[in-house]
Design an enzyme around this catalytic site. Structure first.
Site, PDB file in Angstrom:
ATOM      1  CB  CYS A  47      48.574  27.031  34.927  1.00  0.00           C
ATOM      2  SG  CYS A  47      49.642  28.203  35.920  1.00  0.00           S
ATOM      3  CB  CYS A  51      53.698  31.601  30.842  1.00  0.00           C
ATOM      4  SG  CYS A  51      53.517  31.632  32.859  1.00  0.00           S
ATOM      5  CB  CYS A  54      52.874  27.688  29.385  1.00  0.00           C
ATOM      6  SG  CYS A  54      52.698  26.458  30.351  1.00  0.00           S
ATOM      7  CB  CYS A  91      62.425  17.218  37.698  1.00  0.00           C
ATOM      8  SG  CYS A  91      61.905  18.961  38.040  1.00  0.00           S
ATOM      9  CB  CYS A 124      64.248  18.708  40.869  1.00  0.00           C
ATOM     10  SG  CYS A 124      64.004  20.141  40.140  1.00  0.00           S
ATOM     11  CB  CYS A 184      67.017  23.690  38.689  1.00  0.00           C
ATOM     12  SG  CYS A 184      66.614  23.376  36.985  1.00  0.00           S
ATOM     13  NE  ARG A 256      68.676  19.342  33.792  1.00  0.00           N
ATOM     14  CZ  ARG A 256      68.495  20.038  34.936  1.00  0.00           C
ATOM     15  NH1 ARG A 256      67.756  20.793  35.025  1.00  0.00           N
ATOM     16  NH2 ARG A 256      69.523  19.646  35.956  1.00  0.00           N
TER      17      ARG A 256
HETATM   18  N1  SAM Z   1      54.299  26.503  36.655  1.00  0.00           N
HETATM   19  C1  SAM Z   1      55.813  26.195  37.083  1.00  0.00           C
HETATM   20  C2  SAM Z   1      56.560  27.540  36.531  1.00  0.00           C
HETATM   21  O1  SAM Z   1      56.114  28.145  36.075  1.00  0.00           O
HETATM   22  O2  SAM Z   1      57.791  27.993  37.021  1.00  0.00           O
HETATM   23  C3  SAM Z   1      56.601  25.095  36.769  1.00  0.00           C
HETATM   24  C4  SAM Z   1      56.307  24.644  35.231  1.00  0.00           C
HETATM   25  S1  SAM Z   1      56.859  25.605  34.073  1.00  0.00           S
HETATM   26  C5  SAM Z   1      56.093  24.658  32.717  1.00  0.00           C
HETATM   27  C6  SAM Z   1      58.431  25.230  33.558  1.00  0.00           C
HETATM   28  C7  SAM Z   1      59.352  25.634  32.581  1.00  0.00           C
HETATM   29  O3  SAM Z   1      59.094  25.063  31.471  1.00  0.00           O
HETATM   30  C8  SAM Z   1      59.051  27.323  32.136  1.00  0.00           C
HETATM   31  O4  SAM Z   1      59.511  28.314  32.993  1.00  0.00           O
HETATM   32  C9  SAM Z   1      59.496  27.197  30.943  1.00  0.00           C
HETATM   33  O5  SAM Z   1      61.000  27.885  30.977  1.00  0.00           O
HETATM   34  C10 SAM Z   1      59.596  25.969  30.481  1.00  0.00           C
HETATM   35  N2  SAM Z   1      58.539  25.845  29.267  1.00  0.00           N
HETATM   36  C11 SAM Z   1      57.181  25.824  29.510  1.00  0.00           C
HETATM   37  N3  SAM Z   1      56.514  25.565  28.227  1.00  0.00           N
HETATM   38  C12 SAM Z   1      57.510  25.711  27.245  1.00  0.00           C
HETATM   39  C13 SAM Z   1      57.575  25.463  25.674  1.00  0.00           C
HETATM   40  N4  SAM Z   1      56.528  25.347  25.196  1.00  0.00           N
HETATM   41  N5  SAM Z   1      58.745  25.483  25.188  1.00  0.00           N
HETATM   42  C14 SAM Z   1      59.803  25.619  25.923  1.00  0.00           C
HETATM   43  N6  SAM Z   1      60.094  25.335  27.408  1.00  0.00           N
HETATM   44  C15 SAM Z   1      58.555  25.676  27.866  1.00  0.00           C
HETATM   45  C1  DTB Z   2      62.549  23.613  32.586  1.00  0.00           C
HETATM   46  O1  DTB Z   2      63.122  24.388  32.338  1.00  0.00           O
HETATM   47  N1  DTB Z   2      61.985  22.754  31.266  1.00  0.00           N
HETATM   48  C2  DTB Z   2      61.067  21.670  31.901  1.00  0.00           C
HETATM   49  C3  DTB Z   2      61.272  22.082  33.249  1.00  0.00           C
HETATM   50  N2  DTB Z   2      62.176  23.004  33.640  1.00  0.00           N
HETATM   51  C4  DTB Z   2      60.228  21.681  34.294  1.00  0.00           C
HETATM   52  C5  DTB Z   2      59.773  21.813  31.081  1.00  0.00           C
HETATM   53  C6  DTB Z   2      59.831  21.908  29.691  1.00  0.00           C
HETATM   54  C7  DTB Z   2      58.320  21.871  29.301  1.00  0.00           C
HETATM   55  C8  DTB Z   2      58.181  22.027  27.647  1.00  0.00           C
HETATM   56  C9  DTB Z   2      56.751  22.148  27.341  1.00  0.00           C
HETATM   57  C10 DTB Z   2      55.799  20.834  27.879  1.00  0.00           C
HETATM   58  O2  DTB Z   2      56.029  19.790  27.981  1.00  0.00           O
HETATM   59  O3  DTB Z   2      54.535  21.458  27.906  1.00  0.00           O
HETATM   60 FE1  SF4 Z   3      51.541  28.080  34.689  1.00  0.00          FE
HETATM   61 FE2  SF4 Z   3      52.736  27.300  32.461  1.00  0.00          FE
HETATM   62 FE3  SF4 Z   3      53.077  29.748  33.443  1.00  0.00          FE
HETATM   63 FE4  SF4 Z   3      54.086  27.677  34.835  1.00  0.00          FE
HETATM   64  S1  SF4 Z   3      54.731  28.606  32.845  1.00  0.00           S
HETATM   65  S2  SF4 Z   3      53.131  29.493  35.604  1.00  0.00           S
HETATM   66  S3  SF4 Z   3      52.539  25.929  34.283  1.00  0.00           S
HETATM   67  S4  SF4 Z   3      51.349  28.852  32.642  1.00  0.00           S
END
Ligand code: SAM
Ligand code: DTB
Ligand code: SF4
Length: 331
Positions: A47, A51, A54, A91, A124, A184, A256
């Site tokens: 990506c 963030c 992530c 989802c 979703c 959501c 959730r």
């Molecule tokens: N790229 C899209 C976005 O940013 O909306 C969708 C996927 S993103 C991974 C969805 C959500 O997962 C993020 O907004 C965050 O709240 C959660 N998330 C991602 N990495 C995480 C982590 N290491 N621990 C907890 N929550 C995480």
């Molecule tokens: C959300 O709030 N949590 C989910 C879903 N929306 C997409 C994602 C959690 C990701 C946790 C870290 C990972 O699996 O990389």
């Molecule tokens: Fe990309 Fe992860 Fe940020 Fe979603 S949360 S925009 S997958 S870097």
């Protein structure tokens, strides 16, 4: 609700806060039901965004490799398995900054959504930023809910993400709601935020019009190689207090208990359910990180006398009766 009002609630003696959130919960939801949602990463890693929590950002060496969009037939197989295991929501997540109408990959996603929607679960997606047109197309293809988190307060967001703004998140959320999809939207605890940041996030969520249909509360899973790899874990009582405040502030939303359950004992998760959480991600994997095993979750729900929630009445019922016994299914 305002941050100030939420702060008075948050700082109440623990049992007083839980009594209040439980009363709100029972006035709006059956006390023994929990929504089971299955998550699938249909496009993992690589990506462009930064963030700092992530593992899927291309900017960090997290060990997650960039993959291509999963083939439709594989996604459908996973969706059928999720339905057969009792999930009522499927989802699909993609590690993209966003999607654009008229592109090959967005057309592919629309085709996938149409076929998943035919399976009878709530559908979703979480694909990053959407404009008004993309939102309408997803809705027409059969998406019932769109996940797009605000993650923290606007003040703290700037220190966590720089490649897009908090306002960008709000713009996508507006487009989702204008297109008639359920929203959501939630956040993460453990990004180095203050309690007031968490409560400001809840204030903003509670003021969305309409309020979110579901609110994921993620406990940061520190990912190796990301800037937040060494972040201090959030105390379980703070997680429970935040969930209680979310339940009171947004009574009609499913709350959730999302990422981070592998680090919460069964008792800690139970406390969160009592405080107002009534939905979980179900299945052994989140997007890239681990989740408790499905059998373990079913055993916990059985111990608590809780049962899976029926799907949204506006959607067709799933093929598997929601009253099915809470026992692990043969593979
Ligand atoms: N790229 C899209 C976005 O940013 O909306 C969708 C996927 S993103 C991974 C969805 C959500 O997962 C993020 O907004 C965050 O709240 C959660 N998330 C991602 N990495 C995480 C982590 N290491 N621990 C907890 N929550 C995480
Ligand atoms: C959300 O709030 N949590 C989910 C879903 N929306 C997409 C994602 C959690 C990701 C946790 C870290 C990972 O699996 O990389
Ligand atoms: Fe990309 Fe992860 Fe940020 Fe979603 S949360 S925009 S997958 S870097």
């Amino acid at each position: 609700m305002t941050t100030k009002e939420l702060s008075s609630l948050y700082h109440l003696p623990f049992f007083t806060l839980l009594q209040k959130s439980r009363a709100v919960h029972e006035a709006h939801w059956p006390g023994d039901e929990i929504q089971l949602c299955t998550l699938l990463s249909i496009k993992t890693g690589g990506c462009s965004e930064d963030c700092s929590y992530c593992a899927q950002s291309a900017r960090y060496s997290s060990g997650v490799e960039a993959e291509r969009l999963m083939p439709k037939c594989d996604i459908l197989e996973r969706a059928r398995a999720a339905r057969d295991n009792g999930s009522t929501r499927f989802c699909m997540g993609a590690a993209w900054k966003g999607v654009r109408s008229g592109t090959k990959r967005f057309d592919e996603v629309l085709g996938i959504v149409r076929e998943v929607a035919d399976l009878g679960m709530e559908v979703c997606t979480t694909l990053g930023e959407l404009g008004p047109e993309e939102a309408v197309q997803l809705k027409e293809a059969g998406v019932t809910a769109y996940n797009h988190n605000i993650d923290t307060s606007p003040e703290h967001y700037k220190t966590i993400v720089t490649s897009h703004s908090f306002q960008d998140r709000l713009d996508t959320i507006r487009n989702v709601q204008d297109a008639g999809m359920s929203l959501c939207c939630g956040g993460i605890l453990g990004l180095g935020e203050t309690v007031d940041d968490r409560l400001h996030m809840l204030e903003i969520l509670s003021n969305f019009n309409p309020p979110p249909e579901s609110v994921p509360i993620n406990k940061l899973m520190p990912m190796p190689g990301t800037p937040l790899a060494g972040a201090a874990p959030v105390d379980t009582f703070d997680v429970a207090r935040t969930i209680a405040c979310a339940r009171i502030a947004i009574p009609g939303a499913k709350i959730r208990l999302s990422a981070g359950r592998t680090e919460l004992s069964e008792e800690a998760q139970t406390l969160c359910f009592f405080a107002g959480a009534n939905s979980i991600f179900y299945g052994d994997k989140l997007l890239t990180a681990a989740n408790p095993r499905a059998e373990q979750d079913l055993a916990l729900l059985a111990k608590l006398g809780m049962r899976p929630q029926s799907p949204d009445r506006s959607r067709p019922a799933p093929a598997v009766a929601p009253e099915r016994p809470l026992s692990p299914q043969p593979a």
